[in-house]
Design a protein around this motif. Structure first.
Motif, PDB file in Angstrom:
ATOM      1  N   SER A  29       0.842  -1.198   0.000  1.00 13.08           N
ATOM      2  CA  SER A  29       0.000   0.000   0.000  1.00 13.08           C
ATOM      3  C   SER A  29       0.877   1.248   0.000  1.00 13.08           C
ATOM      4  O   SER A  29       2.064   1.195   0.352  1.00 13.08           O
ATOM      5  CB  SER A  29      -0.895   0.010   1.246  1.00 13.08           C
ATOM      6  N   GLN A  30       0.280   2.373  -0.385  1.00 14.49           N
ATOM      7  CA  GLN A  30       1.015   3.644  -0.321  1.00 14.49           C
ATOM      8  C   GLN A  30       1.460   3.907   1.118  1.00 14.49           C
ATOM      9  O   GLN A  30       2.561   4.420   1.353  1.00 14.49           O
ATOM     10  CB  GLN A  30       0.155   4.796  -0.854  1.00 14.49           C
ATOM     11  N   ARG A  31       0.627   3.517   2.058  1.00 19.81           N
ATOM     12  CA  ARG A  31       0.980   3.700   3.476  1.00 19.81           C
ATOM     13  C   ARG A  31       2.243   2.913   3.829  1.00 19.81           C
ATOM     14  O   ARG A  31       3.125   3.415   4.520  1.00 19.81           O
ATOM     15  CB  ARG A  31      -0.190   3.278   4.353  1.00 19.81           C
ATOM     16  N   ASP A  32       2.340   1.660   3.349  1.00 21.20           N
ATOM     17  CA  ASP A  32       3.543   0.854   3.579  1.00 21.20           C
ATOM     18  C   ASP A  32       4.759   1.469   2.901  1.00 21.20           C
ATOM     19  O   ASP A  32       5.869   1.443   3.445  1.00 21.20           O
ATOM     20  CB  ASP A  32       3.360  -0.573   3.060  1.00 21.20           C
ATOM     21  N   LEU A  33       4.561   2.010   1.706  1.00 21.95           N
ATOM     22  CA  LEU A  33       5.664   2.624   0.973  1.00 21.95           C
ATOM     23  C   LEU A  33       6.189   3.875   1.677  1.00 21.95           C
ATOM     24  O   LEU A  33       7.381   4.169   1.615  1.00 21.95           O
ATOM     25  CB  LEU A  33       5.223   2.981  -0.448  1.00 21.95           C
ATOM     26  N   ASP A  34       5.302   4.590   2.347  1.00 26.20           N
ATOM     27  CA  ASP A  34       5.664   5.837   3.020  1.00 26.20           C
ATOM     28  C   ASP A  34       6.038   5.651   4.487  1.00 26.20           C
ATOM     29  O   ASP A  34       6.524   6.583   5.122  1.00 26.20           O
ATOM     30  CB  ASP A  34       4.504   6.831   2.939  1.00 26.20           C
ATOM     31  N   ALA A  35       5.819   4.454   5.035  1.00 28.50           N
ATOM     32  CA  ALA A  35       6.076   4.203   6.457  1.00 28.50           C
ATOM     33  C   ALA A  35       7.557   4.400   6.787  1.00 28.50           C
ATOM     34  O   ALA A  35       8.423   4.088   5.966  1.00 28.50           O
ATOM     35  CB  ALA A  35       5.642   2.780   6.812  1.00 28.50           C
ATOM     36  N   PRO A  36       7.843   4.907   7.975  1.00 26.86           N
ATOM     37  CA  PRO A  36       9.239   5.077   8.391  1.00 26.86           C
ATOM     38  C   PRO A  36       9.981   3.734   8.386  1.00 26.86           C
ATOM     39  O   PRO A  36       9.450   2.725   8.852  1.00 26.86           O
ATOM     40  CB  PRO A  36       9.134   5.634   9.817  1.00 26.86           C
ATOM     41  N   ARG A  37      11.172   3.750   7.831  1.00 25.71           N
ATOM     42  CA  ARG A  37      12.020   2.555   7.755  1.00 25.71           C
ATOM     43  C   ARG A  37      13.437   2.951   8.173  1.00 25.71           C
ATOM     44  O   ARG A  37      13.809   4.128   8.112  1.00 25.71           O
ATOM     45  CB  ARG A  37      12.067   2.000   6.333  1.00 25.71           C
ATOM     46  N   THR A  38      14.211   1.953   8.542  1.00 24.03           N
ATOM     47  CA  THR A  38      15.604   2.195   8.918  1.00 24.03           C
ATOM     48  C   THR A  38      16.493   1.961   7.711  1.00 24.03           C
ATOM     49  O   THR A  38      16.735   0.826   7.309  1.00 24.03           O
ATOM     50  CB  THR A  38      16.015   1.269  10.078  1.00 24.03           C
ATOM     51  N   ALA A  39      16.917   3.040   7.113  1.00 24.82           N
ATOM     52  CA  ALA A  39      17.829   3.007   5.965  1.00 24.82           C
ATOM     53  C   ALA A  39      18.381   4.423   5.807  1.00 24.82           C
ATOM     54  O   ALA A  39      18.040   5.328   6.579  1.00 24.82           O
ATOM     55  CB  ALA A  39      17.104   2.561   4.695  1.00 24.82           C
ATOM     56  N   PHE A  40      19.199   4.620   4.789  1.00 19.62           N
ATOM     57  CA  PHE A  40      19.789   5.934   4.582  1.00 19.62           C
ATOM     58  C   PHE A  40      18.708   6.981   4.328  1.00 19.62           C
ATOM     59  O   PHE A  40      18.793   8.104   4.794  1.00 19.62           O
ATOM     60  CB  PHE A  40      20.787   5.883   3.419  1.00 19.62           C
ATOM     61  N   PHE A  41      17.684   6.608   3.567  1.00 22.37           N
ATOM     62  CA  PHE A  41      16.518   7.461   3.363  1.00 22.37           C
ATOM     63  C   PHE A  41      15.364   6.826   4.129  1.00 22.37           C
ATOM     64  O   PHE A  41      15.283   5.613   4.231  1.00 22.37           O
ATOM     65  CB  PHE A  41      16.230   7.646   1.868  1.00 22.37           C
ATOM     66  N   PRO A  42      14.445   7.631   4.684  1.00 19.81           N
ATOM     67  CA  PRO A  42      13.555   7.151   5.740  1.00 19.81           C
ATOM     68  C   PRO A  42      12.326   6.339   5.318  1.00 19.81           C
ATOM     69  O   PRO A  42      11.506   6.020   6.163  1.00 19.81           O
ATOM     70  CB  PRO A  42      13.122   8.450   6.420  1.00 19.81           C
ATOM     71  N   SER A  43      12.191   6.012   4.049  1.00 20.65           N
ATOM     72  CA  SER A  43      11.048   5.196   3.618  1.00 20.65           C
ATOM     73  C   SER A  43      11.368   4.592   2.263  1.00 20.65           C
ATOM     74  O   SER A  43      12.341   4.976   1.600  1.00 20.65           O
ATOM     75  CB  SER A  43       9.773   6.051   3.516  1.00 20.65           C
ATOM     76  N   ILE A  44      10.521   3.680   1.848  1.00 18.36           N
ATOM     77  CA  ILE A  44      10.668   3.098   0.508  1.00 18.36           C
ATOM     78  C   ILE A  44      10.479   4.195  -0.538  1.00 18.36           C
ATOM     79  O   ILE A  44      11.282   4.322  -1.465  1.00 18.36           O
ATOM     80  CB  ILE A  44       9.678   1.938   0.314  1.00 18.36           C
TER      81      ILE A  44
END
Length: 165
Positions: A29-44
Protein backbone atom coordinates in the motif's frame (compact mmCIF):
# COMPACT_ATOMS: atom_id res chain seq x y z
CA UNK A 1 33.55 -7.76 -23.73
CA UNK A 2 34.38 -4.19 -24.60
CA UNK A 3 33.54 -1.25 -22.36
CA UNK A 4 30.62 -0.07 -24.49
CA UNK A 5 28.93 -3.48 -24.38
CA UNK A 6 29.59 -3.72 -20.64
CA UNK A 7 27.82 -0.45 -19.85
CA UNK A 8 24.98 -1.33 -22.24
CA UNK A 9 24.55 -4.58 -20.30
CA UNK A 10 24.56 -2.75 -16.98
CA UNK A 11 21.87 -0.38 -18.27
CA UNK A 12 19.66 -3.31 -19.28
CA UNK A 13 20.31 -5.04 -15.95
CA UNK A 14 19.48 -1.80 -14.15
CA UNK A 15 16.08 -1.64 -15.88
CA UNK A 16 15.43 -5.33 -15.11
CA UNK A 17 16.35 -4.99 -11.42
CA UNK A 18 14.32 -1.79 -11.03
CA UNK A 19 11.37 -3.58 -12.63
CA UNK A 20 11.56 -6.30 -9.98
CA UNK A 21 11.82 -3.71 -7.19
CA UNK A 22 8.81 -1.81 -8.50
CA UNK A 23 6.82 -5.02 -9.00
CA UNK A 24 7.43 -5.88 -5.34
CA UNK A 25 6.52 -2.35 -4.27
CA UNK A 26 3.28 -2.57 -6.26
CA UNK A 27 2.12 -5.28 -3.84
CA UNK A 28 2.35 -2.80 -0.97
CA UNK A 29 0.00 0.00 0.00
CA UNK A 30 1.02 3.64 -0.32
CA UNK A 31 0.98 3.70 3.48
CA UNK A 32 3.54 0.85 3.58
CA UNK A 33 5.66 2.62 0.97
CA UNK A 34 5.66 5.84 3.02
CA UNK A 35 6.08 4.20 6.46
CA UNK A 36 9.24 5.08 8.39
CA UNK A 37 12.02 2.55 7.75
CA UNK A 38 15.60 2.20 8.92
CA UNK A 39 17.83 3.01 5.96
CA UNK A 40 19.79 5.93 4.58
CA UNK A 41 16.52 7.46 3.36
CA UNK A 42 13.56 7.15 5.74
CA UNK A 43 11.05 5.20 3.62
CA UNK A 44 10.67 3.10 0.51
CA UNK A 45 9.17 6.07 -1.33
CA UNK A 46 12.01 8.36 -0.24
CA UNK A 47 14.63 5.82 -1.35
CA UNK A 48 12.97 5.28 -4.73
CA UNK A 49 12.87 9.06 -5.20
CA UNK A 50 16.53 9.40 -4.23
CA UNK A 51 17.53 6.90 -6.90
CA UNK A 52 15.55 8.82 -9.50
CA UNK A 53 17.07 12.13 -8.36
CA UNK A 54 20.61 10.76 -8.41
CA UNK A 55 20.19 9.21 -11.85
CA UNK A 56 18.71 12.46 -13.15
CA UNK A 57 21.69 14.41 -11.82
CA UNK A 58 24.29 11.97 -13.17
CA UNK A 59 22.62 11.70 -16.56
CA UNK A 60 22.40 15.50 -16.83
CA UNK A 61 26.13 15.72 -16.17
CA UNK A 62 26.93 12.96 -18.65
CA UNK A 63 24.77 14.65 -21.29
CA UNK A 64 26.42 18.03 -20.72
CA UNK A 65 23.37 19.84 -19.31
CA UNK A 66 23.89 19.59 -15.55
CA UNK A 67 21.05 20.04 -13.11
CA UNK A 68 21.23 20.19 -9.35
CA UNK A 69 18.76 19.45 -6.59
CA UNK A 70 18.94 18.14 -3.05
CA UNK A 71 19.52 14.38 -2.95
CA UNK A 72 16.45 13.89 -0.75
CA UNK A 73 14.08 15.65 -3.14
CA UNK A 74 10.74 13.89 -3.49
CA UNK A 75 9.92 14.21 -7.15
CA UNK A 76 6.84 12.00 -6.97
CA UNK A 77 4.86 11.21 -3.81
CA UNK A 78 2.52 8.74 -5.52
CA UNK A 79 3.83 5.32 -6.47
CA UNK A 80 2.31 5.13 -9.97
CA UNK A 81 3.85 8.48 -10.94
CA UNK A 82 7.21 7.44 -9.51
CA UNK A 83 7.11 4.13 -11.37
CA UNK A 84 6.33 5.84 -14.69
CA UNK A 85 9.23 8.26 -14.18
CA UNK A 86 11.56 5.38 -13.27
CA UNK A 87 10.64 3.52 -16.44
CA UNK A 88 11.30 6.64 -18.51
CA UNK A 89 14.65 7.22 -16.78
CA UNK A 90 15.73 3.60 -17.23
CA UNK A 91 15.00 3.81 -20.96
CA UNK A 92 16.93 7.08 -21.16
CA UNK A 93 19.92 5.39 -19.55
CA UNK A 94 19.72 2.52 -22.04
CA UNK A 95 19.45 4.98 -24.92
CA UNK A 96 22.43 6.92 -23.58
CA UNK A 97 24.65 3.86 -23.23
CA UNK A 98 23.86 2.92 -26.83
CA UNK A 99 25.58 6.17 -27.91
CA UNK A 100 28.80 5.53 -26.00
CA UNK A 101 32.09 4.93 -27.75
CA UNK A 102 35.35 3.62 -26.28
CA UNK A 103 36.85 7.11 -26.62
CA UNK A 104 33.98 8.73 -24.72
CA UNK A 105 34.18 6.11 -21.97
CA UNK A 106 37.95 6.68 -21.69
CA UNK A 107 37.56 10.45 -21.32
CA UNK A 108 37.17 12.51 -18.16
CA UNK A 109 34.04 14.22 -16.87
CA UNK A 110 34.19 17.48 -14.94
CA UNK A 111 31.16 18.19 -12.78
CA UNK A 112 29.97 20.18 -9.80
CA UNK A 113 29.02 18.04 -6.81
CA UNK A 114 25.67 18.66 -5.13
CA UNK A 115 27.31 18.73 -1.71
CA UNK A 116 30.94 19.72 -2.39
CA UNK A 117 33.17 21.27 -5.02
CA UNK A 118 34.03 20.60 -8.64
CA UNK A 119 35.60 17.30 -9.63
CA UNK A 120 37.17 15.77 -12.69
CA UNK A 121 36.83 11.99 -12.77
CA UNK A 122 37.32 9.26 -15.37
CA UNK A 123 34.02 8.78 -17.18
CA UNK A 124 34.16 4.99 -16.79
CA UNK A 125 34.33 5.46 -13.01
CA UNK A 126 31.37 7.85 -13.11
CA UNK A 127 29.34 5.36 -15.16
CA UNK A 128 30.33 2.52 -12.85
CA UNK A 129 29.33 4.63 -9.85
CA UNK A 130 25.93 5.43 -11.33
CA UNK A 131 25.10 1.74 -11.68
CA UNK A 132 26.73 0.75 -8.39
CA UNK A 133 24.82 3.48 -6.56
CA UNK A 134 21.57 1.94 -7.79
CA UNK A 135 22.69 -1.48 -6.55
CA UNK A 136 23.64 -0.05 -3.15
CA UNK A 137 20.20 1.45 -2.55
CA UNK A 138 18.33 -1.49 -4.10
CA UNK A 139 19.95 -3.56 -1.35
CA UNK A 140 18.41 -1.25 1.22
CA UNK A 141 15.09 -1.36 -0.62
CA UNK A 142 15.19 -5.14 -0.65
CA UNK A 143 15.32 -5.17 3.13
CA UNK A 144 12.64 -2.50 3.54
CA UNK A 145 10.33 -4.30 1.10
CA UNK A 146 10.80 -7.56 3.00
CA UNK A 147 10.05 -5.79 6.31
CA UNK A 148 6.87 -4.40 4.75
CA UNK A 149 5.66 -7.93 3.98
CA UNK A 150 6.55 -8.43 0.32
CA UNK A 151 8.51 -11.39 -0.98
CA UNK A 152 12.33 -11.32 -1.03
CA UNK A 153 13.91 -9.90 -4.17
CA UNK A 154 16.27 -11.91 -6.34
CA UNK A 155 17.90 -9.11 -8.27
CA UNK A 156 21.60 -9.96 -8.26
CA UNK A 157 23.38 -9.36 -11.55
CA UNK A 158 24.03 -13.09 -11.90
CA UNK A 159 20.26 -13.76 -11.95
CA UNK A 160 19.89 -11.28 -14.76
CA UNK A 161 22.73 -12.98 -16.61
CA UNK A 162 21.16 -16.42 -16.27
CA UNK A 163 17.97 -15.19 -17.91
CA UNK A 164 19.38 -12.75 -20.49
CA UNK A 165 22.57 -14.17 -21.98
Amino acid sequence: MNSVAYFERLARYNRWANGHVYDACATLSQRDLDAPRTAFFPSITATLNHLLVADSIWMSRLLGAPISMPLDTVLFAKFDDLRAARMTQDQAIIDFTSTLTPDVIASDLTYQSVTAGAYTMPRDLVLGHMFNHQTHHRGQLSNMILEAGAKPLEIDLIYYGRDHL
